[in-house]
Design an enzyme around this catalytic site. Structure first.
Site, mmCIF file in Angstrom:
data_model
loop_
_atom_site.group_PDB
_atom_site.id
_atom_site.type_symbol
_atom_site.label_atom_id
_atom_site.label_comp_id
_atom_site.label_asym_id
_atom_site.label_seq_id
_atom_site.Cartn_x
_atom_site.Cartn_y
_atom_site.Cartn_z
ATOM 1 C CB SER A 1 -44.125 -36.018 39.970
ATOM 2 O OG SER A 1 -45.582 -36.797 40.233
ATOM 3 C CD GLU B 1 -2.966 -0.728 0.171
ATOM 4 O OE1 GLU B 1 -3.232 0.661 -0.310
ATOM 5 O OE2 GLU B 1 -3.808 -1.775 -0.496
#
Length: 795
Positions: A448, A81
């Site tokens: 239960s 770059e």
């Protein structure tokens, strides 16, 4: 006059330029703001052992300082770059000239034009400006670049650039890209991998490693060449790097560990509620959770296998699609279905059927083979397989096993009883297929599994584990359609006088209702609220058999009090939260310890107060845990007896088998399992808690006990222990009874026709506590026979 006119024109031109400059730069950002700039950063989520389990973000970014970025990565981006980055003042005049020269050829060849922007200019554009393409933006970019160079060091500018830039694969910044593309940290990248990342800023989509592999490798190799020309790597290193294949992950992943989707999503909800979405998704927070990855993986596997086993018991439902084997059928088949989370499963098509010899061909890798004969027979017994059926298969021993995604669903949660830490959470069969978390979001009747809270209320009063309660017919006004409500036992029989222990171990419905009437439903509901079961239970007798609603999350947490000495601990998933600067923003454990920071010199270890609020007597807690251990050793959960001692729990089944439960525990873990359809339809006759939910618990515990072996339950210091019917029972001082050795043994079952004998025996059993002035329990005529699937008579 001409001179005056020329001067006027010059003045006018100058005025125009000044006005234009004032307009152009009136809203120019202040470059000095970048000194403290931090882009949105992902919040990362970790398990208790440091395993990365998730990430919350709008932009997947992991911010790293310049000194944490390896030199190889920096050099790769400089080569690709801005080779002269450390020499220019923000604008590289030579670079612009080279770009203009190259663009002459690019125009002729139709290639993309090069801009010649420096890294400083890209930072100015990405952070401070928009992406519009205009002369105005270019001028602003140039001015800002000069200001940036005057305000920040080169290293600071490069740090901003390498953390801000978008590199595809949902990655912002180099650290996130390294993880998403290669599953590595920056320090683990090789030169060729660093070069590939540096190849991406010019156009991540153009160099997608899966869609355009040749272009991606070509661009990577070009960057490597630029690195060699810049002197960053040697010629030999260039040859070696270019020879390596470009291998990346198939898709970006928020974490390598992928078994905790429901847990991570629940952590996200809780974090968002506390800190706000914007902070969580962009604040770069560190979140440490309570998750134990080994237990989580075991829990996920156990629940999925348990639901698959249930599904197999109820038959093959048929293919999920069909194909005519036309060209491209494999791709079409893969598009037709959302893949199950069983990673070894593959989509396949039936090629031929000859009885139970079924040949299949897989869609992804075009493999052929036959189904296991037992699987073919299983499918053909219910819905005949035929050519073109699309199915799921799993390779096994040279053949394929037939698979189907269960229609039933469920949940499993593991909580540490001493602290409330959620060690594992699986909210359903597949997060991909349904993100609804049945651990925290499904309100269902516990059946239960609620009974221990009835018995705990009784033990908090005048009852003991050896107290006798009658198991005989009983009915009440207020049933369905104006009829009387007549609860029944699961077996449709009655057993006469029973100890509380045996009543709970064998889950006697009628006995529980009779006990609840004696104790008072208002007291039971209030204790259940204090223990964290639910805030919305009504004081109806049917609630004593589990007719109220709760979530697996709350019910499992409430069981913790039976293990930890009677304390309510609120469950939690998030242990610690720190911001990007390392400041602690949240800590779950709010206890203080002044001695913990001191160095060790032989003194006694610091003592911290236990967490939670005392809600029941420690002796009551031990009595229930001991009685629930009996459920596993010789009660309704006896099929889990091979897990060993010091494991307790309770089965639960609701009316018409709509929900199946098992909540079990050791001293270190409380495990809640729920199985049921999302539309609350029946699971089918016989699919009780012991059949549908208990095997999931057992499967999980076989793995979990290797990591956390069961230990004896802690005996309360002031409890009195006596032998009753061969079992050592705990009593509060003064409640132990004389001659416990003659408490009646378990009687043989009695039918409705002999209930008068039971009543006579009840009158002889004087140990049933009755509140002074209250009427004795009502006795009803023999109840009508209910349908077989009606477990308890609940309406």
């Amino acid at each position: 006059m001409a001179g005056i006119g020329l001067l006027g024109a010059i003045a006018l031109a100058g005025l125009v330029v000044a006005v234009y400059a004032a307009w152009l730069f009136h809203d120019l950002p202040d470059a000095s703001d970048l000194a403290d700039y931090r882009p949105p950063t992902a919040t990362r989520v970790y398990a208790g052992d440091g395993t990365l389990i998730g990430e919350f973000s709008d932009e997947r970014r992991i911010y790293v300082s310049f000194d944490q970025i390896p030199t190889t990565v920096v050099q790769a981006f400089l080569a690709a770059e801005d080779r002269n980055f450390f020499q220019h003042g923000g604008i590289d005049v030579g670079g612009i000239g080279r770009a203009m020269f190259k663009n002459l050829f690019n125009v002729v060849s139709g290639r993309r034009l090069e801009g010649g922007s420096t890294i400083t200019q890209q930072v100015a554009k990405n952070v401070l400006l928009t992406n519009e393409s205009s002369l105005n933006r270019k001028l602003k970019e140039a001015i800002l670049s000069s200001r940036l160079e005057a305000t920040l060091t080169k290293e600071q500018i490069l740090e901003l650039y390498l953390n801000e830039i978008f590199l595809g694969y949902r990655s912002y910044g180099v650290a996130s890209a390294a993880y998403n593309y290669f599953g590595k940290s920056l320090s683990q990248l090789t030169p060729d991998e660093a070069a590939f990342l540096a190849a991406l800023p010019k156009g991540p989509n153009n160099y997608h490693p899966k869609r355009f592999p040749a272009a991606a490798k070509g661009r990577r190799d070009w960057v490597l060449g630029e690195m060699e020309q810049s002197g960053f790597i040697t010629a030999d290193e260039l040859v070696a790097a270019r020879a390596r294949p470009l291998i990346t992950q198939d898709a970006p992943r928020r974490a390598q560990y992928a078994d905790a989707d429901f847990f991570v999503e629940e952590a996200r909800r809780q974090a968002t509620a506390r800190f706000g979405r914007e902070t969580v998704n962009g604040g770069g927070y560190y979140i440490r959770t309570t998750l134990d990855p080994r237990l989580q993986s075991a829990a996920r596997d156990a629940l999925m296998r348990g639901l698959e086993n249930y599904d197999r018991r109820h038959g093959w439902r048929g293919a999920w699609g069909t194909t005519d084997f036309a060209v491209g059928w494999q791709a079409e088949a893969l598009k037709q279905t959302r893949p199950p989370e069983r990673r070894a499963w593959q989509a396949a098509a039936v090629e031929s059927v000859a009885g139970n010899v079924v040949r299949v061909r897989t869609a992804r890798d075009d493999r052929t083979g036959t189904l296991l004969s037992a699987d073919a027979a299983w499918a053909n017994a219910n819905r005949q397989l035929k050519r073109g059926d699309l199915i799921f298969v799993e390779p096994t021993n040279g053949q394929f096993a037939l698979k189907q995604v269960p229609a039933v669903n469920g949940a499993l949660v593991v909580i540490e009883p001493q602290s409330g830490r959620v060690l594992a959470m699986v909210g359903g069969y597949s997060y991909v297929l349904s993100s609804f978390n049945r651990v925290t979001q499904a309100n269902r009747q516990p059946g239960s599994a609620f009974k221990p809270f009835v018995y705990a209320t009784a033990l908090e009063g005048d009852f003991t584990p050896a107290s006798i309660v009658l198991d005989a017919p009983i009915s009440f006004a207020g049933g369905r359609n104006g009829e009387r409500w007549t609860p029944e036992n699961y077996s449709r029989q009655f057993y006469g006088p029973q100890t509380l222990r045996r009543g709970l171990e064998l889950s006697r419905n009628v006995m529980t209702v009779r006990l609840a009437e004696q104790v008072g439903m208002t007291n039971i509901v209030e204790l259940s609220r204090k223990m964290g079961v639910s805030d919305n239970l009504q004081p109806n007798l049917s609630v004593s058999l589990g007719a109220g609603e709760t979530t697996p999350y709350h019910l499992t947490a409430a069981y913790s009090a039976f293990v930890n000495g009677g304390r309510r601990v609120d469950p939690y998933l998030i242990e610690l939260v720190q911001d990007r600067n390392g400041e602690t923003r949240f800590r779950a454990d709010e206890r203080t310890c002044r001695e913990c920071s001191r160095g060790f010199s032989g003194q006694e270890s610091p003592r911290l107060e236990p967490r939670g609020t005392q809600v029941i007597d420690p002796i009551t807690a031990y009595q229930i845990s001991s009685m629930l251990e009996g459920v596993v050793q010789h009660g309704t959960a006896a099929s889990a007896r091979d897990l060993g001692r010091w494991i307790g729990g309770k089965t639960g089944t609701t009316n018409e088998y709509r929900s199946a439960w098992f909540v079990g525990f050791t001293t270190d873990m409380v495990v809640g399992v729920f199985v049921g359809f999302d539309d609350n339809r029946s699971l089918g006759y016989g699919e009780a808690g012991a059949q549908a939910a208990l095997p999931v618990f057992t499967d999980f515990m076989r793995v979990a006990l290797r990591q956390r072996p069961a230990r004896p339950f802690v005996r309360p210091r002031n409890a009195v222990f006596r032998m009753v019917n061969g079992t050592e029972e705990a009593f509060r001082p003064g409640t132990e009874r004389h001659r416990q050795d003659i408490v009646p043994e378990i009687l043989t079952p009695v039918g409705p026709q002999s209930y008068s004998d039971v009543i006579r025996r009840e009158q002889e059993a004087v140990r049933i506590p009755v509140t002074p002035g209250s009427a004795p329990p009502p006795v009803a005529p023999p109840p009508k026979k209910e349908p077989a699937e009606d477990l308890s008579g609940l309406y």
